[in-house]
Design a protein around this motif. Structure first.
Motif, short mmCIF file in Angstrom:
data_model
loop_
_atom_site.label_atom_id
_atom_site.label_comp_id
_atom_site.label_asym_id
_atom_site.label_seq_id
_atom_site.Cartn_x
_atom_site.Cartn_y
_atom_site.Cartn_z
N ILE A 65 0.85 -1.19 0.00
CA ILE A 65 0.00 0.00 0.00
C ILE A 65 0.89 1.24 0.00
CG2 ILE A 65 -1.95 -1.12 1.17
CD1 ILE A 65 -1.00 0.29 3.76
N GLN A 70 -5.94 2.99 1.43
CA GLN A 70 -6.05 1.85 0.52
C GLN A 70 -6.41 0.56 1.24
OE1 GLN A 70 -2.13 2.23 -1.15
NE2 GLN A 70 -2.80 3.61 -2.77
N ARG A 93 -5.22 -2.16 -5.56
CA ARG A 93 -3.92 -2.54 -5.01
C ARG A 93 -3.53 -3.97 -5.36
NH1 ARG A 93 -0.98 1.02 -5.19
NH2 ARG A 93 0.49 -0.07 -3.85
#
Length: 273
Positions: A65, A70, A93
């Motif tokens: 991340i 995220q 991600r």
């Protein structure tokens, strides 16, 4: 269930004068699995404290991340065999996760076990180029002593590393301990991220030698200065020089060596409250 950080165990102390039964307080270590969206990404042996900090810091320094927004969810699950740190990530991600995936089960002394390629061991790092931070000679010279005073687990066991964050004029404001030096730094980076503390505002202080993995984590966190009680490796210095990181080593007994970007360390005295 919860794991204890240490345990008192019996032993025998042997000296020239003879032997005696003793009881020592020893640190615990447990497997910690870092799990992303149901898939185990890494298994590390670690001290069973501050696991969320460790998991967050590991995710940041491994490039899984870039920021905490995220992460869609996190939970810590303790099992008889160890601890799972479970993340649920934003969908975007997944590609970055695949690129940095590693499967590790092993010793804390190695921060690169199981990576997929030699290129990943020497991955490009962010440049920490801001030269505005200044640390006074006196606060750098006392940094590792101040860190040692903030290590309760080491005081009990004599067998753990620590990472601290030194802010000019304030001293060391955060500390994390672990049996592994890499884990201790990940815990510190995770704790700071979760508390909104910028790594750009101070220096990481470590109770270990400086190898390339620690420089990599420092660069990923955006910290401009590393202070260590022991020596750096030559490769770590090359990496730090290129990343714009000031490396201070052998910081003990009131002295230290500066190996890269020395302009951040001044001879002026800054009072530390």
């Amino acid at each position: 269930m919860r794991f204890s950080l240490s345990r008192s165990l019996p032993g025998i102390s042997a000296h020239d004068e003879g032997r005696a039964e003793i009881t020592r307080t020893l640190p615990e270590e447990v497997p910690v699995a870092v799990v992303y969206d149901g898939t185990t990404h890494a298994v590390m042996m670690a001290s069973p404290g501050d696991i969320a900090d460790f998991a967050y810091g590991f995710a940041l320094t491994e490039g899984v991340i870039d920021s905490l927004d995220q992460i869609e969810g996190f939970e810590e699950q303790c099992h008889e065999a160890g601890i799972e740190a479970r993340f649920w990530l934003r969908e975007d991600r997944q590609e970055a996760l695949a690129a940095r995936r590693r499967f590790m089960a092993g010793p804390v002394g190695c921060g690169l076990c199981g990576i997929d390629s030699l290129e990943q061991a020497n991955r490009a790092l962010p440049h920490v180029g801001d030269m505005s931070l200044r640390l006074a000679h006196r606060e750098v010279a006392r940094a590792t002593d101040d860190l040692r005073a903030a290590q309760p687990l080491h005081a009990k066991t004599g067998a753990t590393h620590a990472a601290g964050f030194l802010v000019p004029g304030q001293g060391i404001i955060a500390v994390r301990e672990d049996i592994g030096r890499h884990n201790a730094l990940d815990k510190l980076i995770g704790a700071m991220a979760r508390q909104g503390i910028s790594a750009a505002d101070g220096a990481f202080v470590l109770t270990s030698r400086l190898s390339l993995e620690l420089v990599q984590k420092c660069a990923m966190a955006g910290c401009p200065v590393l202070i260590a009680v022991s020596a750096p490796t030559a490769h770590a210095l090359r990496l730090a020089e290129g990343a714009g990181i000031t490396v201070v080593a052998f910081a003990r007994e009131g002295g230290f060596d500066i190996y890269s970007h020395p302009e951040r360390i001044t001879s002026e005295v800054t009072d530390v409250a």
